[in-house]
Scaffold this motif. Structure first.
Motif, short mmCIF file in Angstrom:
data_model
loop_
_atom_site.label_atom_id
_atom_site.label_comp_id
_atom_site.label_asym_id
_atom_site.label_seq_id
_atom_site.Cartn_x
_atom_site.Cartn_y
_atom_site.Cartn_z
N ARG A 171 0.82 -1.22 0.00
CA ARG A 171 0.00 0.00 0.00
C ARG A 171 0.85 1.26 0.00
O ARG A 171 0.51 2.25 -0.67
N PHE A 172 1.97 1.24 0.72
CA PHE A 172 2.83 2.43 0.74
C PHE A 172 3.95 2.36 -0.29
O PHE A 172 4.81 3.24 -0.32
N ASP A 173 3.91 1.31 -1.14
CA ASP A 173 4.92 1.17 -2.20
C ASP A 173 6.33 1.30 -1.61
O ASP A 173 7.12 2.17 -1.99
N TYR A 174 6.62 0.40 -0.67
CA TYR A 174 7.84 0.53 0.14
C TYR A 174 9.10 0.52 -0.71
O TYR A 174 10.04 1.29 -0.46
N LEU A 175 9.16 -0.32 -1.72
CA LEU A 175 10.39 -0.46 -2.49
C LEU A 175 10.76 0.79 -3.27
O LEU A 175 11.93 1.00 -3.61
N SER A 176 9.80 1.65 -3.57
CA SER A 176 10.09 2.86 -4.36
C SER A 176 10.31 4.09 -3.48
O SER A 176 10.54 5.19 -4.01
N LEU A 177 10.22 3.96 -2.15
CA LEU A 177 10.39 5.10 -1.26
C LEU A 177 11.86 5.44 -1.09
O LEU A 177 12.75 4.59 -1.28
N ASN A 178 12.14 6.68 -0.69
CA ASN A 178 13.51 7.06 -0.36
C ASN A 178 13.83 6.57 1.06
O ASN A 178 12.97 6.08 1.78
N LYS A 179 15.07 6.76 1.46
CA LYS A 179 15.52 6.21 2.73
C LYS A 179 14.79 6.79 3.94
O LYS A 179 14.39 6.05 4.84
N PRO A 180 14.61 8.13 4.06
CA PRO A 180 13.87 8.65 5.23
C PRO A 180 12.45 8.14 5.32
O PRO A 180 11.96 7.81 6.41
N ASP A 181 11.77 8.05 4.17
CA ASP A 181 10.39 7.55 4.20
C ASP A 181 10.33 6.07 4.55
O ASP A 181 9.40 5.61 5.23
N LYS A 182 11.33 5.33 4.07
CA LYS A 182 11.38 3.91 4.46
C LYS A 182 11.53 3.77 5.97
O LYS A 182 10.93 2.88 6.59
N GLY A 183 12.32 4.66 6.58
CA GLY A 183 12.48 4.61 8.02
C GLY A 183 11.17 4.86 8.74
O GLY A 183 10.88 4.23 9.77
N ILE A 184 10.35 5.79 8.24
CA ILE A 184 9.05 6.07 8.87
C ILE A 184 8.13 4.86 8.75
O ILE A 184 7.44 4.49 9.70
N VAL A 185 8.13 4.21 7.56
CA VAL A 185 7.29 3.03 7.37
C VAL A 185 7.74 1.90 8.31
O VAL A 185 6.90 1.20 8.90
N ILE A 186 9.04 1.72 8.45
CA ILE A 186 9.55 0.66 9.34
C ILE A 186 9.15 0.93 10.78
O ILE A 186 8.73 0.03 11.51
N ARG A 187 9.28 2.17 11.24
CA ARG A 187 8.87 2.51 12.59
C ARG A 187 7.39 2.26 12.81
O ARG A 187 6.95 1.80 13.87
N TYR A 188 6.59 2.56 11.79
CA TYR A 188 5.15 2.33 11.86
C TYR A 188 4.85 0.83 11.98
O TYR A 188 4.04 0.41 12.81
#
Length: 352
Positions: A43-60
């Motif tokens: 849903r958040f298209d994790y593989l196409s996110l940049n590094k800071p956004d990936k960190g937010i998704v991981i924390r979530y």
């Protein structure tokens, strides 16, 4: 607001900062939790996110799923590699036992027949039982190692089948000479013994050290918290200094508080003869035993005295008890009978 309404990275950031209330429930079923993680990554298209956004998704995902960082990292790596999350758990029954309870019972029976020989001997007996006499029950035990044979002897199955006990083997000590002390009528040969002042709720009481000279009956009583080397050696040094004459002999029972290298070293340094009681000779240390009852027990009784009072009791003994025992209290002891003097008068004639 539910987790489905978190659609952007900004929503996730606000949720993690606690500024946005979100209601979420995660199933305890692992398969459903894996499917939810995969759905969120898609849903958040994790593989196409940049590094800071990936960190937010991981924390979530960490906060909502309850997984550890290491586990979530492995799951994301699986999603990156295969495009999906699937459980790969494999439940096994563990290692298969090679030596069963039946083999252990056979080993116990073999030990009982041959009076528990060493491991090498019992291994050869099992090999002979299978290879020479054709007893197929010993097929597994025939290939056992000696070290693992001892492991089987320590197992619960073996102990239930056969339990052995060995008596304590006495070990003679070379410290001190085992004989009755011989003072030859000279002062300086002391008899010493320890009196324990009772237990209370599994707590030890103080210990009285009672030393009596064999000839003059000069007596010194000390008190220590414990009979370990830390407390006993200073007490013995104080005790030996209290006697008004040079101590030449030191006799005790076979208690470990006296029969040790620290005490032997102290007596050897002072050139004091060290003797200890003989077996089946209860009178060797009877003098100190009698003083234990007539002096120590009569004064301090049998009730428990906590160990913290040992310094105060020892000070009382040094200042009051020992001077009283040796200078004010009458002491009765045996003396050599006087021989009658020879008369110079002529003997009277025997009447006829």
């Amino acid at each position: 607001m539910k987790t489905e309404e978190l659609t952007t990275i900004e929503h996730l950031s606000n949720f993690l900062e606690g500024t946005q209330a979100v209601a979420f429930t995660i199933s305890s079923d692992k398969d459903k939790r894996y499917r939810w993680l995969q759905k969120e990554l898609v849903r958040f298209d994790y593989l196409s996110l940049n590094k800071p956004d990936k960190g937010i998704v991981i924390r979530y995902l960490l906060k909502v799923s309850g997984y550890s960082r290491q586990q979530l990292t492995r799951l994301i790596a699986q999603y990156r590699k295969t495009g999906r999350l699937s459980r790969q758990q494999r439940t096994t029954a563990g290692f298969k036992r090679r030596y069963t309870d039946r083999d252990i019972r056979l080993l116990a029976e073999m030990d009982e027949r041959h009076d528990t020989p060493c491991g090498h001997a019992i291994k050869k007996l099992c090999e002979r039982a299978y290879q020479v006499f054709g007893q197929s029950d010993y097929e597994t035990l025939a290939g056992i190692s000696v070290s693992h044979l001892y492991n089987l002897r320590q197992s619960n199955a073996y102990q239930r089948q056969r339990r052995t006990f060995e008596k304590t083997r006495p070990k003679s000590s070379t410290i001190g000479e085992r004989r009755k002390p011989c003072s030859n009528g000279q002062p300086g040969y002391i008899r010493i013994d320890t009196v324990h002042q009772g237990d209370l709720d599994k707590q030890k009481g103080v210990y009285h050290i009672n030393a009596v000279d064999e000839v003059t009956q000069f007596e010194v009583v000390c008190c220590v918290e414990r009979i370990s080397e830390r407390y006993l050696i200073p007490a013995l040094e104080q005790l030996l200094e209290t006697f008004p004459f040079m101590v030449q002999g030191f006799h005790s029972d076979n208690g470990s508080e006296y029969i040790n290298r620290k005490v032997a070293k102290l007596l050897e340094k002072l050139r004091i003869e060290f003797t200890k009681s003989r077996p089946r000779h209860s009178n060797d240390n009877a003098l100190a035993e009698s003083k234990n009852g007539a002096v120590v027990r009569k004064l301090f009784g049998y009730e428990h005295i906590p160990q913290r009072w040992a310094p105060q009791i020892n000070a009382f003994n040094h200042e009051y008890l020992n001077p009283y025992l040796n200078y004010h209290r009458p002491v009765f002891f045996q003396q050599q009978p006087r021989m009658p003097r020879a008369s110079s008068a002529r003997p009277m004639p025997t009447p006829i």
